[in-house]
Every structure is written in C-alpha cells, then in structure tokens.
Design an enzyme around this catalytic site. Structure first.
Site, short mmCIF file in Angstrom:
data_model
loop_
_atom_site.label_atom_id
_atom_site.label_comp_id
_atom_site.label_asym_id
_atom_site.label_seq_id
_atom_site.Cartn_x
_atom_site.Cartn_y
_atom_site.Cartn_z
N ASN A 9 -24.04 -25.32 -9.82
CA ASN A 9 -24.45 -24.14 -9.05
C ASN A 9 -25.94 -23.95 -9.25
OD1 ASN A 9 -24.88 -21.61 -7.94
ND2 ASN A 9 -23.74 -20.49 -9.53
N TRP A 10 -26.70 -24.24 -8.21
CA TRP A 10 -28.17 -24.19 -8.34
C TRP A 10 -28.70 -22.76 -8.22
CZ3 TRP A 10 -29.93 -28.99 -4.91
CH2 TRP A 10 -29.40 -30.14 -5.48
N LYS A 11 -27.86 -21.83 -7.85
CA LYS A 11 -28.26 -20.42 -7.67
C LYS A 11 -29.49 -20.33 -6.75
CE LYS A 11 -26.39 -19.44 -12.21
NZ LYS A 11 -26.26 -18.48 -13.26
N HIS A 94 -18.61 -15.12 -7.71
CA HIS A 94 -19.43 -15.37 -8.91
C HIS A 94 -19.81 -14.03 -9.54
CE1 HIS A 94 -22.76 -16.61 -11.46
NE2 HIS A 94 -22.27 -17.83 -11.38
N GLU A 96 -22.46 -12.95 -10.70
CA GLU A 96 -23.73 -12.37 -10.23
C GLU A 96 -23.53 -11.63 -8.91
OE1 GLU A 96 -25.97 -16.00 -10.52
OE2 GLU A 96 -25.83 -15.88 -12.70
N GLU A 164 -15.29 -17.92 -15.88
CA GLU A 164 -16.66 -17.79 -16.36
C GLU A 164 -16.84 -16.44 -17.05
OE1 GLU A 164 -19.49 -20.53 -14.07
OE2 GLU A 164 -19.43 -18.64 -13.01
N GLY A 170 -25.52 -18.21 -18.49
CA GLY A 170 -26.98 -18.22 -18.60
C GLY A 170 -27.49 -17.70 -19.93
N SER A 209 -22.82 -21.63 -19.82
CA SER A 209 -23.66 -22.36 -20.79
C SER A 209 -23.09 -23.74 -21.15
CB SER A 209 -23.89 -21.50 -22.04
OG SER A 209 -24.59 -20.32 -21.68
N GLY A 230 -24.38 -24.06 -14.38
CA GLY A 230 -25.53 -23.41 -13.73
C GLY A 230 -26.82 -24.09 -14.13
N GLY A 231 -27.49 -23.53 -15.14
CA GLY A 231 -28.82 -24.00 -15.54
C GLY A 231 -28.94 -25.50 -15.73
C1 PEP Z 1 -23.00 -20.20 -13.48
O1 PEP Z 1 -23.94 -19.69 -12.94
O2 PEP Z 1 -21.93 -20.30 -12.86
C2 PEP Z 1 -23.15 -20.69 -14.85
C3 PEP Z 1 -22.08 -21.07 -15.49
O3 PEP Z 1 -24.41 -20.70 -15.37
P1 PEP Z 1 -24.88 -21.37 -16.76
O4 PEP Z 1 -24.29 -22.75 -16.83
O5 PEP Z 1 -26.37 -21.41 -16.68
O6 PEP Z 1 -24.37 -20.50 -17.86
#
Ligand code: PEP
Length: 252
Positions: A9-11, A94, A96, A164, A170, A209, A230-231
């Site tokens: 997920n590049w957000k 999600h 966010e 999640e 994050g 993470s 994500g990151g």
């Molecule tokens: C996400 O945004 O779905 C996520 C899991 O982010 P991260 O891996 O950065 O925690």
C-alpha cells in the site's frame, strides 16, 4: 486463489512518474513469478501507468479506496466500475480512512458490495485501537467491524481480509505473531459464523510495520496467509526482500 498474498500500500506517496519506475523495478526484480500473489496499490492517479509498467509480469495492481456509488455527483471520488477497467483489487476500510475521513462500517460495507459487484477483489481492513486493546475488547471490536462491513455480502469468494491493529501501522511496533494469530483465529471464526465453509478460502493477511525481518514470524502462524505492507513497500528492494522471505515460508 493461491493463499500467499503480499500487498504493498503506497498510500499518498509517489508521483505518476516515480510510481511507474517503482512498479517497473519491482516487476523486473520479481520477474520469475511463482512467489504467490503480489499486489501493489499506488495512488489512483498512477494506476494506469503502474498497470502498464508491470504488464506481462506476475505483479497485480490494486487501488487504495473506492466510492460505494457507481457514478454521479461525488466530486473527486472514483467508483468501482471505473477501477475495474484498470485493476483487480481494492483496499477498503483502511484505518486511515476510518480515522482521518470518519468512514463508518456502514459506509465501508457499501464499498465492499460495490467492489464485488464490479468484479473487484476487496481487501477489507479491520483492526482495533490501542485503547480498545488495553480495555480488553480488541476481538469484539474487530469481529463487529468485520461482520458490519460484510453485512450485505453473500459470496466471499473474491474477499481478502487484512487485520491491521491501528497501533502497529506506521509505528515500527508490529504486533507479536501470537497477538496476530489469536486475532486471525477470531476473524476466521467470525467469518465461519457468517459464511460457513466458504470462509476457509478467504485469504487473511496481517498488516502493521511488516518488514523483511519479521514477515516470516507472521506467516508461520496457522491462520495468516500473507501481509499488507505500507512503508516498506515504497522501496523496490525492501518490498522484494519481504516477498522473498515470505515465499521461503510458503515453500517450507
Ligand atoms: C498500512 O498502511 O496498511 C501499513 C500496514 O503500514 P505500515 O506497514 O507502514 O505499518
């Protein structure tokens, strides 16, 4: 669907040009295929270019969100039939979106059904806050999100679920494999209670993470089929390292 699934997920990161390059680089390094279902989810504006960049590879493309209505006066929104011409998957619910854009389970339920009706595979995200966990209600919060978001669904054959925990997204503080497994087992029984045996085939992913060092510890849990990243999906080499470590577990 082969169960090992790693989703990036590049957000709200990358421009169309840098998204094209990132997608291209990931697809070149992973050109061998055979590593499960690898899905990358760029911003809407870059979906077309990324789809072109990975064409001919085993990488699949997903969107990060969708509006429940098929068309109409919803300035700035993108519908499921629009996405279905470009991509196969879509992330819905999600955390966010839930927290920053106040999306309710009911609104997310509309996104899930719209996605399925348009032929997309929805990746439904659920997860508890730190406050919920500390209060001992993590499992009930997540089960209730799950069943509310699936309230209008009868066929789960195209569904994926991502657990999640909000406190792990994050933050660099991933959940422990045991916490994830316990929750995933509870998610699977909620799915079974709603959808019977069809629930067995729903891929269930952990997100929060995830990196190349910890991905195997999640995938070794009996109820975890993959990861939502994500990151660490924003760098081709670190994303590919996660995929490579994940496929070692799948091959065991
Ligand atoms: C996400 O945004 O779905 C996520 C899991 O982010 P991260 O891996 O950065 O925690």
């Amino acid at each position: 669907m082969n169960r090992l699934t790693i989703i990036g997920n590049w957000k709200m990161n990358t421009t169309p040009e840098s998204a094209h390059i990132l997608g291209y680089n990931i697809s070149k390094i992973l050109s061998d295929g055979g590593m499960g279902n690898i899905v990358i989810c760029p911003p809407h504006i870059s979906l077309d270019r990324v789809a072109q960049a990975v064409a001919g590879s085993s990488i699949r493309v997903g969107a990060q969100d969708v509006h429940p209505e098929p068309s109409g006066a919803f300035t700035g929104e993108v519908s499921a039939p629009m996405l279905a011409e470009l991509v196969e998957f879509v992330i819905v619910g999600h955390s966010e979106r839930r927290t920053l854009f106040a999306e309710s389970d009911e609104f997310i339920a509309g996104k899930v059904t719209a996605s399925i009706e348009a032929g997309l595979k929805p990746i439904l995200c659920v997860g508890e806050s730190l406050e919920d966990r500390r209060a001992g209600r993590a499992e009930s919060v997540v089960s209730s999100q799950l069943l509310a978001c699936l309230a209008n669904v009868t066929d789960v054959s195209s569904l994926l679920v991502a657990y999640e925990p909000v406190w792990a997204i994050g933050t660099g503080e991933a959940a422990t494999p045991q916490i994830s497994q316990d929750m995933m087992s509870s998610i699977r029984s909620a799915l079974r209670s709603g959808f019977g045996d069809a629930a067995h085939a729903v891929p269930c992913l952990y997100g929060g993470s995830v990196n190349a060092d910890n991905v195997q510890s999640f995938l070794r849990q009996p109820d975890i089929d993959g990861a939502l990243v994500g990151g660490a999906s924003l760098d081709a080499e670190s994303f590919v390292a996660i995929v490579a470590r994940a496929s070692e577990v799948a091959a065991d």
